[in-house]
Design a protein around this motif. Structure first.
Motif, PDB file in Angstrom:
ATOM      1  N   PHE A  22       0.877  -1.173   0.000  1.00 25.95           N
ATOM      2  CA  PHE A  22       0.000   0.000   0.000  1.00 25.95           C
ATOM      3  C   PHE A  22       0.909   1.214   0.000  1.00 25.95           C
ATOM      4  N   ARG A  23       1.296   1.658  -1.164  1.00 21.65           N
ATOM      5  CA  ARG A  23       2.288   2.718  -1.280  1.00 21.65           C
ATOM      6  C   ARG A  23       1.710   3.900  -2.069  1.00 21.65           C
ATOM      7  N   PHE A  24       2.061   5.107  -1.607  1.00 18.79           N
ATOM      8  CA  PHE A  24       1.690   6.302  -2.345  1.00 18.79           C
ATOM      9  C   PHE A  24       2.600   7.447  -1.943  1.00 18.79           C
ATOM     10  N   THR A  25       2.695   8.423  -2.813  1.00 18.52           N
ATOM     11  CA  THR A  25       3.459   9.631  -2.545  1.00 18.52           C
ATOM     12  C   THR A  25       2.650  10.815  -3.039  1.00 18.52           C
ATOM     13  N   LEU A  26       2.584  11.844  -2.244  1.00 19.11           N
ATOM     14  CA  LEU A  26       1.959  13.108  -2.634  1.00 19.11           C
ATOM     15  C   LEU A  26       3.061  14.159  -2.666  1.00 19.11           C
ATOM     16  N   HIS A  27       3.188  14.857  -3.783  1.00 18.34           N
ATOM     17  CA  HIS A  27       4.178  15.932  -3.856  1.00 18.34           C
ATOM     18  C   HIS A  27       3.650  17.037  -4.757  1.00 18.34           C
ATOM     19  N   PRO A  28       4.242  18.228  -4.662  1.00 17.91           N
ATOM     20  CA  PRO A  28       3.757  19.339  -5.486  1.00 17.91           C
ATOM     21  C   PRO A  28       3.855  19.002  -6.970  1.00 17.91           C
ATOM     22  N   GLU A  29       2.804  19.318  -7.701  1.00 19.65           N
ATOM     23  CA  GLU A  29       2.797  19.052  -9.139  1.00 19.65           C
ATOM     24  C   GLU A  29       3.579  20.143  -9.846  1.00 19.65           C
ATOM     25  N   GLY A  30       4.605  19.732 -10.554  1.00 20.34           N
ATOM     26  CA  GLY A  30       5.468  20.683 -11.240  1.00 20.34           C
ATOM     27  C   GLY A  30       5.383  20.546 -12.755  1.00 20.34           C
ATOM     28  N   THR A  31       6.285  21.227 -13.417  1.00 19.20           N
ATOM     29  CA  THR A  31       6.319  21.248 -14.874  1.00 19.20           C
ATOM     30  C   THR A  31       6.595  19.864 -15.444  1.00 19.20           C
ATOM     31  N   ILE A  32       7.476  19.110 -14.822  1.00 22.36           N
ATOM     32  CA  ILE A  32       7.826  17.767 -15.306  1.00 22.36           C
ATOM     33  C   ILE A  32       6.594  16.861 -15.292  1.00 22.36           C
ATOM     34  N   GLU A  33       5.849  16.866 -14.179  1.00 21.74           N
ATOM     35  CA  GLU A  33       4.657  16.023 -14.078  1.00 21.74           C
ATOM     36  C   GLU A  33       3.617  16.418 -15.125  1.00 21.74           C
TER      37      GLU A  33
END
Length: 117
Positions: free
Chosen positions: A63-74
């Protein structure tokens, strides 16, 4: 020659793995809540403004997840359709946060539970 290349490759891989584990390791404050134990770290800048919050919780296996700021690369990879991100249909959240997970439970919790966002 090939043997030497193999030894160099393995040594480089092991060295990079130790370096990665060292760089990404962190120690937070041990806390508890009604949901269980967790570890919390607040990263601040020189003005004591919070720039990053890290929370570690014990989860079920796989059960894995990551939340991070959405940037230009994403955004670029989404535009190329290389990656697909689950949208929770809240424009403020969807524009700012990139969800790295294909686990259905994570998607359901973030979509249905306003307090989880």
């Amino acid at each position: 020659m090939w043997f030497l290349l193999g030894i160099v490759s393995i040594t480089a891989f092991i060295g990079l793995e130790f370096y990665r584990r060292f760089i990404f390791s962190w120690d937070g404050e041990q806390c508890t809540s009604t949901f269980g134990a967790y570890e919390l770290e607040l990263v601040t800048d020189k003005h004591e403004d919070i720039t990053k919050i890290r929370v570690a919780v014990e989860l079920q296996k796989d059960f894995r997840f990551t939340l991070h700021p959405e940037g230009t690369i994403e955004r670029f990879f989404k535009w190329l359709r290389i990656t697909k991100e689950h949208q929770v249909n809240v424009s403020e959240f969807d524009e700012k946060v990139f969800i790295e997970s294909d686990h259905v439970a994570v998607q359901q919790v973030l979509s249905n539970d306003k307090s989880a966002r």
